[in-house]
Scaffold this active site. Structure first.
Site, short mmCIF file in Angstrom:
data_model
loop_
_atom_site.label_atom_id
_atom_site.label_comp_id
_atom_site.label_asym_id
_atom_site.label_seq_id
_atom_site.Cartn_x
_atom_site.Cartn_y
_atom_site.Cartn_z
N ASP A 107 33.35 45.59 12.74
CA ASP A 107 32.08 45.33 13.67
C ASP A 107 31.11 44.58 12.56
O ASP A 107 30.94 45.09 11.51
CB ASP A 107 31.41 46.68 13.87
N LYS A 111 22.52 42.35 13.54
CA LYS A 111 21.05 42.53 13.56
C LYS A 111 20.61 42.72 12.00
O LYS A 111 21.33 43.54 11.45
CB LYS A 111 20.41 43.63 14.29
N ASP A 143 36.15 37.02 13.07
CA ASP A 143 35.90 35.69 13.60
C ASP A 143 34.42 35.45 13.63
O ASP A 143 33.78 34.44 14.20
CB ASP A 143 36.13 35.82 15.21
C1 LIG Z 1 34.96 45.26 16.52
S1 LIG Z 1 36.16 46.56 16.61
C2 LIG Z 1 37.72 45.94 16.40
C3 LIG Z 1 38.95 46.74 17.09
C4 LIG Z 1 40.37 46.28 16.52
N1 LIG Z 1 40.54 46.50 15.27
C5 LIG Z 1 40.54 44.73 17.33
O1 LIG Z 1 40.69 44.02 16.43
O2 LIG Z 1 40.73 44.91 18.29
C6 LIG Z 1 35.88 47.72 15.34
C7 LIG Z 1 36.51 48.92 15.32
O3 LIG Z 1 36.22 49.68 14.23
C8 LIG Z 1 35.62 50.98 14.23
N2 LIG Z 1 34.83 51.27 13.18
C9 LIG Z 1 33.42 50.57 12.81
N3 LIG Z 1 32.95 51.53 11.59
C10 LIG Z 1 33.78 52.27 11.47
C11 LIG Z 1 33.85 53.27 10.44
N4 LIG Z 1 32.89 53.50 9.55
N5 LIG Z 1 35.06 54.19 10.30
C12 LIG Z 1 35.98 54.13 11.17
N6 LIG Z 1 36.23 53.24 12.33
C13 LIG Z 1 35.00 52.43 12.27
C14 LIG Z 1 34.91 50.99 15.58
O4 LIG Z 1 34.82 52.27 16.23
C15 LIG Z 1 35.96 50.05 16.37
O5 LIG Z 1 36.76 50.57 17.10
#
Ligand SMILES: C[S@@+](CC[C@H](N)C(=O)[O-])C[C@H]1O[C@@H](n2cnc3c(N)ncnc32)[C@H](O)[C@@H]1O
Length: 302
Positions: A107, A111, A143
């Site tokens: 993620d 912001k 990306d």
């Molecule tokens: C933008 S998505 C990308 C998902 C996947 N890797 C893809 O490329 O389709 C980011 C993922 O990271 C997880 N995530 C974000 N922060 C996290 C954290 N601190 N611990 C575990 N998972 C986390 C979110 O729940 C989400 O499923």
């Protein structure tokens, strides 16, 4: 959430209905952090059937989806964890244990006020290095150019720890986010980190036995929805999300955390021959903030 026997779940997934009180005993695991819908994870498990694949995400629906994919496809080398990545890496992995970490499209938190929530910062990457084997690898794809540059900045203090390559040749399985980025015209940016040496100044953190406190008297009304407690000195916090009254056991749904992470834990209160017992009931990792939370709740309830 996890593999429950009554649902005929096979042992391919970590039983996340149980507390974890010790480090995970896997040899040379491949670890994917933030697996989203789990497509990449499944492909990785197929490509490396002899390796343990540990997959971590804190998003419940994704965890559920991956557990089902894992069972449908009869993968027996995949372990799914519903946890914050900071907690997982710092507490549950052993030093020099991991063969490779994969971060696919983490993620980006655009912001300004959210930038501190980005996962790939110096402090976390130092823990990642600590848990990697010598020569172990970290594959990162994003990306978002701004996040890519941010990661490079965060890696500046770790230049002697990692060899940093701005690309890698190996064709990793694609992901849902990668497909979305490509459709919208954004290119994957890649980083490969190779561990050169173990960072200094970190001490391995032990997982603790889960705290259980006996109380003589029980006043349930003293703990209620939205109650918040803090220990500012140690940075611990507890928030009560909901309370549930049962016939034999009362449950308190909480978020318990410390600087950098939190976990969702159900804390039970049940009758014992000499009074009442307060203790974590659901999947939980034994860390100090959780012991503190159980003790504080027990004090309040008694
Ligand atoms: C933008 S998505 C990308 C998902 C996947 N890797 C893809 O490329 O389709 C980011 C993922 O990271 C997880 N995530 C974000 N922060 C996290 C954290 N601190 N611990 C575990 N998972 C986390 C979110 O729940 C989400 O499923």
């Amino acid at each position: 959430m996890g593999c429950r026997k009554e649902e005929k779940f096979t042992p391919c997934c970590w039983d996340t209905t149980k507390p974890i009180e010790e480090k995970l005993n896997f040899k040379d695991p491949l670890v994917e952090i933030g697996f989203g819908n789990g497509d990449f994870t499944v492909e990785l498990a197929r490509r490396f059937p002899e390796k343990p694949i540990l997959a971590v995400d804190k998003w419940h629906p994704g965890v559920r989806a991956l557990v089902h994919k894992c069972l449908n496809q009869k993968l027996n080398n995949l372990y799914v964890f519903n946890l914050d990545a900071n907690l997982f890496v710092e507490y549950l992995l052993k030093p020099n244990q991991v063969e490779a970490f994969y971060f696919n499209y983490p993620d980006p938190f655009f912001k300004k006020r959210d930038i501190k929530r980005r996962l790939l910062k110096t402090s976390f990457l130092r823990w990642v290095a600590f848990k990697l084997k010598d020569g172990g690898k970290v594959y990162i794809r994003t990306d978002i150019e701004d996040y890519y540059n941010y990661i490079l900045e965060q890696l500046e203090p770790l230049k002697g720890i990692f060899q940093i390559e701005r690309s890698f040749d190996w064709k990793l399985p694609t992901t849902k986010y990668e497909q979305k980025a490509l459709r919208e015209g954004r290119k994957p940016l890649k980083l490969l980190l190779i561990k050169l040496k173990t960072p200094e100044g970190l001490e391995d953190r032990e997982v603790e036995p889960l705290r259980s406190v006996k109380i003589e008297n029980y006043n349930p009304q003293r703990v209620y929805k939205n109650l918040e407690l803090k220990d500012p000195k140690r940075g611990y916090f507890l928030k009560v999300e909901e309370t549930y009254k049962g016939e034999k056991v009362d449950l308190i749904e909480t978020f318990v955390g410390e600087e950098g992470f939190y976990q969702q834990v159900f804390i039970a209160v049940y009758k014992s021959p000499s009074g009442f017992v307060v203790r974590p009931k659901s999947f939980a990792v034994g860390v100090r903030s959780l012991s503190w939370a159980v003790e504080e709740l027990a004090k309040l309830l008694s």
